[in-house]
Design a protein around this motif. Structure first.
Motif, PDB file in Angstrom:
ATOM      1  N   SER A 231      84.253  -6.166  43.037  1.00 38.39           N
ATOM      2  CA  SER A 231      85.682  -5.943  43.214  1.00 38.39           C
ATOM      3  C   SER A 231      86.441  -7.253  43.101  1.00 38.39           C
ATOM      4  O   SER A 231      85.864  -8.340  43.140  1.00 38.39           O
ATOM      5  CB  SER A 231      85.928  -5.308  44.583  1.00 38.39           C
ATOM      6  OG  SER A 231      85.428  -6.164  45.609  1.00 38.39           O
ATOM      7  N   SER A 281      93.817  -2.474  38.250  1.00 37.14           N
ATOM      8  CA  SER A 281      93.366  -1.417  37.347  1.00 37.14           C
ATOM      9  C   SER A 281      94.232  -1.434  36.091  1.00 37.14           C
ATOM     10  O   SER A 281      95.410  -1.827  36.128  1.00 37.14           O
ATOM     11  CB  SER A 281      93.424  -0.046  38.021  1.00 37.14           C
ATOM     12  OG  SER A 281      94.739   0.240  38.448  1.00 37.14           O
ATOM     13  N   ARG A 329      89.170   1.830  34.528  1.00 39.30           N
ATOM     14  CA  ARG A 329      88.466   0.827  35.339  1.00 39.30           C
ATOM     15  C   ARG A 329      87.702  -0.120  34.450  1.00 39.30           C
ATOM     16  O   ARG A 329      87.307   0.254  33.356  1.00 39.30           O
ATOM     17  CB  ARG A 329      87.491   1.526  36.308  1.00 39.30           C
ATOM     18  CG  ARG A 329      88.205   2.412  37.320  1.00 39.30           C
ATOM     19  CD  ARG A 329      89.045   1.598  38.294  1.00 39.30           C
ATOM     20  NE  ARG A 329      89.759   2.466  39.218  1.00 39.30           N
ATOM     21  CZ  ARG A 329      90.578   2.009  40.157  1.00 39.30           C
ATOM     22  NH1 ARG A 329      90.775   0.713  40.281  1.00 39.30           N
ATOM     23  NH2 ARG A 329      91.192   2.845  40.969  1.00 39.30           N
TER      24      ARG A 329
END
Length: 330
Positions: A231, A281, A329
């Motif tokens: 992430s 995103s 993504r």
């Protein structure tokens, strides 16, 4: 560039030449964020293939003058190998490295991993934030340099990157692919689209087995490894000290938190402003725009050169655009 046994100053240079030249040389030349780590980690489980201690050797673009003895020393050889593997995606960008690979006196098999170019660019953008910018390294792109503690003059959003269009992110593929075919010969190059490899792994491994002329049965029934997944980091400024009058900057990355030494509170605020512009995103409308304006013709050339059908790239982007709630993504 010519190579000879006395090219290296290493005492074991000649022995290294003889051993390396007796093996098939599998070179992954790129591109970044196209699954090279997955394919490398998969091939690393084949007993006939020697792999380096670290995946990327950077031999042909950074360490060439250290010679074959140094290169040989990077590998774990057991004596059972028929090939050795060098997956360094940065080779794709550097013509001199590609030329040095051609001149290296080994029997080569060249692998080029490719991916939907918009998704690749976005994944690379986030990779830069995670592994470079957040570690305090200067991130250089055309027209601007970003540093973690500098006051941001421009936002580091992906949309802004598209406006600047630095080739580091938005690199076109067709011209370099044509050069790779010219350097090594079409029969010595295999182009592997990441999406197709995931969708039909078995048939692609069969093709790879024939291309490498190696037994890959050991990896045909195992799950695909997945590397370099994570992430975006999160910076947070907190009160510190007995009376809470101080401020401390913390970074959370992949569930791990650590303190960041910032020069002053103003620098901490600059980090938070820079972070506010990061893109988590990819907007489907922007993705389709980038593909149509920057990549569509280039992808058509890649299809002509490689003989591959890459139409799913555009279909995937169009499908996401029609369903804008489902953001793409990396």
């Amino acid at each position: 560039m010519e190579f000879s046994p006395d090219y290296s100053a290493e005492q074991d240079g000649e022995a290294a030449w003889r051993h390396l030249s007796s093996l098939r040389h599998i070179v992954g030349v790129g591109m970044e964020k196209c699954g090279s780590s997955t394919l490398h980690d998969l091939l690393a489980q084949v007993a006939q293939i020697a792999t380096p201690v670290e995946k990327e050797t950077y031999f042909f673009n950074q360490h060439l003058l250290k010679g074959p003895g140094w290169y040989h020393g990077l590998y774990r050889f057991t004596g059972a190998e028929k090939a050795f593997l060098d997956f360094t995606p940065l080779y794709f960008r550097e013509l001199r490295a590609l030329e040095a690979i051609r001149e290296f006196p080994t029997e080569k098999r060249i692998l080029l991993m490719i991916r939907n170019p918009v998704k690749r660019a976005f994944s690379f953008y986030q990779h830069d934030i995670r592994l470079h910018l957040c570690e305090g390294e200067a991130v250089h792109r055309r027209k601007k340099t970003w540093r973690l503690f500098d006051e941001p003059e421009l936002d580091f959003s992906f949309e802004n990157m598209w406006r600047l269009q630095p080739p580091y992110y938005f690199h076109l593929l067709a011209a370099r692919l044509q050069t790779i075919f010219q350097l090594y010969g079409r029969e010595s190059v295999m182009v592997v689209p990441l999406e197709e490899f995931h969708a039909a792994t078995g048939p692609w491994l069969d093709r790879l087995e024939g291309f490498l002329d190696l037994d890959l049965s050991a990896i045909k029934d195992i799950p695909l490894p997945h590397s370099n997944k994570g992430s975006l980091p999160v910076f947070e400024k907190r009160k510190s000290g007995l009376l809470g009058r101080g401020r401390t900057l913390f970074l959370t990355l992949d569930g791990q938190e650590r303190r960041i030494d910032a020069p002053n509170e103003r620098a901490m605020d600059a980090v938070l402003r820079l972070q506010a512009g990061w893109t988590a995103s990819l907007d489907p409308q922007l993705a389709d725009e980038i593909y149509q304006r920057h990549y569509r013709e280039d992808v058509a050339r890649v299809e002509d050169l490689s003989g591959l059908d890459l139409s799913r790239w555009e279909r995937d982007l169009r499908r996401a655009k029609e369903q804008p709630v489902a953001a793409l993504r990396p």
